[in-house]
Motif scaffolding. Structure first.
Motif, PDB file in Angstrom:
ATOM      1  N   VAL A 103       6.483  38.434  -1.728  1.00 51.91           N
ATOM      2  CA  VAL A 103       6.265  38.620  -0.285  1.00 51.91           C
ATOM      3  C   VAL A 103       7.624  38.911   0.331  1.00 51.91           C
ATOM      4  O   VAL A 103       8.574  38.152   0.154  1.00 51.91           O
ATOM      5  CB  VAL A 103       5.638  37.364   0.356  1.00 51.91           C
ATOM      6  N   VAL A 104       7.731  40.044   1.019  1.00 52.49           N
ATOM      7  CA  VAL A 104       8.979  40.432   1.670  1.00 52.49           C
ATOM      8  C   VAL A 104       8.879  40.105   3.157  1.00 52.49           C
ATOM      9  O   VAL A 104       7.953  40.551   3.834  1.00 52.49           O
ATOM     10  CB  VAL A 104       9.270  41.938   1.480  1.00 52.49           C
ATOM     11  N   LEU A 105       9.817  39.323   3.637  1.00 54.05           N
ATOM     12  CA  LEU A 105       9.905  39.003   5.065  1.00 54.05           C
ATOM     13  C   LEU A 105      11.070  39.789   5.647  1.00 54.05           C
ATOM     14  O   LEU A 105      12.181  39.738   5.113  1.00 54.05           O
ATOM     15  CB  LEU A 105      10.127  37.502   5.273  1.00 54.05           C
ATOM     16  N   LYS A 127       7.043  34.403  -4.845  1.00 54.60           N
ATOM     17  CA  LYS A 127       8.442  34.382  -4.420  1.00 54.60           C
ATOM     18  C   LYS A 127       8.559  35.099  -3.086  1.00 54.60           C
ATOM     19  O   LYS A 127       7.765  35.978  -2.757  1.00 54.60           O
ATOM     20  CB  LYS A 127       9.331  35.090  -5.445  1.00 54.60           C
ATOM     21  N   VAL A 128       9.594  34.726  -2.328  1.00 56.79           N
ATOM     22  CA  VAL A 128       9.857  35.334  -1.029  1.00 56.79           C
ATOM     23  C   VAL A 128      11.204  36.041  -1.098  1.00 56.79           C
ATOM     24  O   VAL A 128      12.186  35.485  -1.587  1.00 56.79           O
ATOM     25  CB  VAL A 128       9.878  34.275   0.095  1.00 56.79           C
ATOM     26  N   LEU A 129      11.239  37.259  -0.614  1.00 55.42           N
ATOM     27  CA  LEU A 129      12.473  38.033  -0.515  1.00 55.42           C
ATOM     28  C   LEU A 129      12.675  38.368   0.952  1.00 55.42           C
ATOM     29  O   LEU A 129      11.764  38.881   1.604  1.00 55.42           O
ATOM     30  CB  LEU A 129      12.363  39.307  -1.352  1.00 55.42           C
ATOM     31  N   ILE A 130      13.855  38.056   1.479  1.00 55.64           N
ATOM     32  CA  ILE A 130      14.160  38.356   2.873  1.00 55.64           C
ATOM     33  C   ILE A 130      14.968  39.642   2.894  1.00 55.64           C
ATOM     34  O   ILE A 130      15.998  39.751   2.245  1.00 55.64           O
ATOM     35  CB  ILE A 130      14.931  37.205   3.544  1.00 55.64           C
ATOM     36  N   LYS A 151      17.717  29.419   1.869  1.00 52.57           N
ATOM     37  CA  LYS A 151      18.101  28.409   0.864  1.00 52.57           C
ATOM     38  C   LYS A 151      17.084  27.275   0.848  1.00 52.57           C
ATOM     39  O   LYS A 151      16.754  26.726  -0.186  1.00 52.57           O
ATOM     40  CB  LYS A 151      19.496  27.862   1.167  1.00 52.57           C
ATOM     41  N   GLU A 152      16.582  26.935   2.045  1.00 54.26           N
ATOM     42  CA  GLU A 152      15.586  25.870   2.118  1.00 54.26           C
ATOM     43  C   GLU A 152      14.256  26.299   1.503  1.00 54.26           C
ATOM     44  O   GLU A 152      13.487  25.481   1.071  1.00 54.26           O
ATOM     45  CB  GLU A 152      15.376  25.472   3.590  1.00 54.26           C
ATOM     46  N   CYS A 153      14.012  27.633   1.493  1.00 50.44           N
ATOM     47  CA  CYS A 153      12.748  28.141   0.968  1.00 50.44           C
ATOM     48  C   CYS A 153      12.727  28.205  -0.551  1.00 50.44           C
ATOM     49  O   CYS A 153      11.675  28.294  -1.159  1.00 50.44           O
ATOM     50  CB  CYS A 153      12.479  29.551   1.497  1.00 50.44           C
ATOM     51  N   ARG A 154      13.890  28.211  -1.180  1.00 51.33           N
ATOM     52  CA  ARG A 154      13.930  28.390  -2.631  1.00 51.33           C
ATOM     53  C   ARG A 154      13.439  27.148  -3.366  1.00 51.33           C
ATOM     54  O   ARG A 154      13.552  26.060  -2.947  1.00 51.33           O
ATOM     55  CB  ARG A 154      15.349  28.725  -3.084  1.00 51.33           C
ATOM     56  N   PHE A 199      10.257  32.319  10.560  1.00 50.65           N
ATOM     57  CA  PHE A 199      10.319  32.970   9.248  1.00 50.65           C
ATOM     58  C   PHE A 199      10.590  31.942   8.162  1.00 50.65           C
ATOM     59  O   PHE A 199      10.023  31.992   7.070  1.00 50.65           O
ATOM     60  CB  PHE A 199      11.402  34.049   9.217  1.00 50.65           C
ATOM     61  N   GLY A 200      11.461  30.984   8.460  1.00 49.93           N
ATOM     62  CA  GLY A 200      11.769  29.938   7.490  1.00 49.93           C
ATOM     63  C   GLY A 200      10.559  29.072   7.177  1.00 49.93           C
ATOM     64  O   GLY A 200      10.275  28.783   6.006  1.00 49.93           O
ATOM     65  N   LEU A 201       9.836  28.691   8.213  1.00 47.19           N
ATOM     66  CA  LEU A 201       8.640  27.874   8.012  1.00 47.19           C
ATOM     67  C   LEU A 201       7.580  28.647   7.228  1.00 47.19           C
ATOM     68  O   LEU A 201       6.929  28.100   6.327  1.00 47.19           O
ATOM     69  CB  LEU A 201       8.081  27.411   9.362  1.00 47.19           C
ATOM     70  N   LEU A 202       7.414  29.929   7.564  1.00 45.55           N
ATOM     71  CA  LEU A 202       6.460  30.756   6.843  1.00 45.55           C
ATOM     72  C   LEU A 202       6.875  30.895   5.376  1.00 45.55           C
ATOM     73  O   LEU A 202       6.050  30.774   4.471  1.00 45.55           O
ATOM     74  CB  LEU A 202       6.357  32.135   7.499  1.00 45.55           C
ATOM     75  N   GLY A 203       8.160  31.145   5.155  1.00 45.97           N
ATOM     76  CA  GLY A 203       8.668  31.268   3.785  1.00 45.97           C
ATOM     77  C   GLY A 203       8.416  30.018   2.966  1.00 45.97           C
ATOM     78  O   GLY A 203       8.027  30.093   1.793  1.00 45.97           O
TER      79      GLY A 203
END
Length: 196
Positions: A140-142, A172-175, A193-196, A158-162
């Motif tokens: 998922v690309v944000l 995985k999430v890619l910003i 970093k918090e999303c990883r 965006f962070g909460l969604l990630g």
């Protein structure tokens, strides 16, 4: 299409069907001369600005379609009244609605399609490998930031969604971002970093 170099890679994938002109590093009067020489019948302005509205007006393009909600909208003789800032639709839908003065807005759902050449695919594969994203992962690309076409969603959202997305199995999430998102990038890195 009159575009900036920033969007060239996207448009060039359709180069067989689309003629492009670039407005970067070209004076207003030189661009106006070039456009007049082409003798266009109509223009649809999907990313309006004072400069573009004036350019097409002074180039004497007979049909000028643009948004009806800007101070310079009087320079368009066909107006579409939609606010993009609310972000209720996909950008593609807003752009297609600008065709309504011609009566050609498609009724069926149209999905965006991006043509990616082999060189770009290889580059993407290397990047994904560096980020430990495998072919079996869902990605998922944000993309924080709108380039000014609509309101930006707060970086914290965006962070909460990630965080929620990465809890899904094999996801995985890619910003993504570029120069225009530079101001948001430092905040996104912290949240990322918090999303990883």
């Amino acid at each position: 299409m009159l575009i900036s170099n920033y969007t060239a890679d996207v448009v060039n994938s359709y180069s067989e069907k689309v003629e492009t002109m670039f407005y970067d590093n070209v004076s207003f009067f030189q661009m106006m001369k070039t456009i007049k020489e082409k003798s266009f019948d109509a223009v649809v302005v999907v990313k309006p600005s004072w400069q573009l509205a004036l350019l097409f007006f002074f180039a004497r393009i007979p049909i000028r379609v643009g948004t009806g909600y800007r101070l310079y909208s009087f320079l368009f003789n066909k107006k579409v009244y939609e606010h993009r800032r609310s972000g209720n639709k996909h950008e593609l839908e807003y752009n297609l609605n600008l065709l309504s003065p011609f009566g050609v807005v498609p009724r069926e759902k149209i999905f965006p399609k991006l043509i990616v050449d082999e060189v770009a695919k290889e580059k993407i594969q290397r990047l994904l490998q560096q980020k430990n994203i495998s072919e079996t992962d869902s990605l998922v690309v944000l993309h924080p930031g709108s380039g000014g076409s609509s309101r930006n969603w707060h970086w914290n959202n965006f962070g909460l969604l990630g965080k929620q997305i990465v809890e899904l199995p094999n996801t995985k999430v890619l910003i993504s971002g570029g120069a225009k998102e530079k101001e948001l990038r430092s905040e996104e890195r912290r949240v990322g970093k918090e999303c990883r």
